[in-house]
Design an enzyme around this catalytic site. Sequence first.
Site, PDB file in Angstrom:
ATOM      1  N   ASP A  86       1.093  -1.003   0.187  1.00  0.00           N
ATOM      2  CA  ASP A  86       0.183   0.240   0.265  1.00  0.00           C
ATOM      3  C   ASP A  86       0.422   1.157  -0.004  1.00  0.00           C
ATOM      4  O   ASP A  86       2.505   1.304   0.634  1.00  0.00           O
ATOM      5  CB  ASP A  86      -0.822  -0.148   0.916  1.00  0.00           C
ATOM      6  CG  ASP A  86      -0.137  -0.056   2.288  1.00  0.00           C
ATOM      7  OD1 ASP A  86       0.667  -1.005   2.894  1.00  0.00           O
ATOM      8  OD2 ASP A  86      -0.714   0.461   3.166  1.00  0.00           O
TER       9      ASP A  86
ATOM     10  N   GLU B 182       0.001  -0.988   6.097  1.00  0.00           N
ATOM     11  CA  GLU B 182       0.819  -0.271   6.181  1.00  0.00           C
ATOM     12  C   GLU B 182       0.545   0.903   7.000  1.00  0.00           C
ATOM     13  O   GLU B 182       1.365   1.490   7.944  1.00  0.00           O
ATOM     14  CB  GLU B 182       2.477  -0.856   5.949  1.00  0.00           C
ATOM     15  CG  GLU B 182       4.060  -0.734   6.724  1.00  0.00           C
ATOM     16  CD  GLU B 182       4.027   0.951   6.970  1.00  0.00           C
ATOM     17  OE1 GLU B 182       5.439   0.715   7.170  1.00  0.00           O
ATOM     18  OE2 GLU B 182       3.751   1.566   5.647  1.00  0.00           O
TER      19      GLU B 182
END
Length: 358
Positions: free
Chosen positions: A72, A132
């Site tokens: 991400d 994350e």
Amino acid sequence: MNELDLQQDVALLTEQIMNIESVSGNEQELADKVHHALQQLAHLEVHRDQDAIVARTSFGRERRVVLAGHLDTVPLPRTEGAKGTVPAQVIGGVLYGRGATDMKGGVAVQLALAAELTDAKYDVTYVFYDHEEVEAAKSGLGRLAKNSPELLEADFAILLEPTNGTVEGGCNGTSRFVIRTRGKAAHSGRAWMGHNAIHDAGEILQRLAAYQPQSITVEGLDYREGMNAVRIAGGIAGNVIPDYCEVEVNYRFAPDKTLAEAEAVVRELFDGFDIERTDGADGAKPGLDQQIAADLIKVLGQEPKPKYGWTDVSRFSALGVSAVNFGPGDALLAHSDDEHVPQQAIRDCLQSLRAWLR
């Protein structure tokens, strides 16, 4: 489905990955393509947990290493004309776009190695995970550690976060606190009838201003601490004496302390105030105390540095796996409106890890 080409130049693979928008919560398309590409490699055992993927070799080696990275990114920039967006751009051998440094280059290196290394000095576990860049409770790596900790077992781990091509050992811990003051509301025209909670917060700020953060040496690396006010809120209207104020404080602490010990430092500094810890994560020690790490440093030919920010090496450390940060790109450019990485830096990272693993 437009498949990922793991055989192409790793800088072009990075660009292909960057062109798949994967802001936290929107990782599925990229996760699907990573999963599909890894499933085509006969030497890997592939597991999936939502949008987190683990691929493992079984060469029968005595030791196992993990190469890990998150899929991400933070949201796209709002600034008109910003280069750090999607799709990527290449200008003069430099790759611009969201995720260029944090951390699609590192993910591309993982994928290239996963395809290439059908034999290696160590068994290798490749970990690609979601969420994350948001609150810890959503972390795909945290979910893997909870649901399938056996998949993360290893002797050593590398998180391919940007480090400008050198090893950054361990990481600082991080914690957030809300420190509150309370007063008595009154009409501002009759201020003497109340008590101003915002004025009382001045003492909190004075203590912070007087606080001297430390630099602490842990296993040969110097970690700089920091304690700062990051938010302040109070008051309800322009004609009301505020009866409530809160100051949010972020304490970044060296990995010689546990989270509980760091909290004790904050509570001692602000003794007498109402304090609540709202978030926190332990740091990680450097992880450079074994031969497998020394071999990596020898290949790179550069002195290791400390990691000042918090990274997921902390999660590996909590699992008993020594871990370091090593990846292409300048961490200072992460999340910026012109996020970028030289294409050659990605190639150099791949070459270094290839030399270490072969």
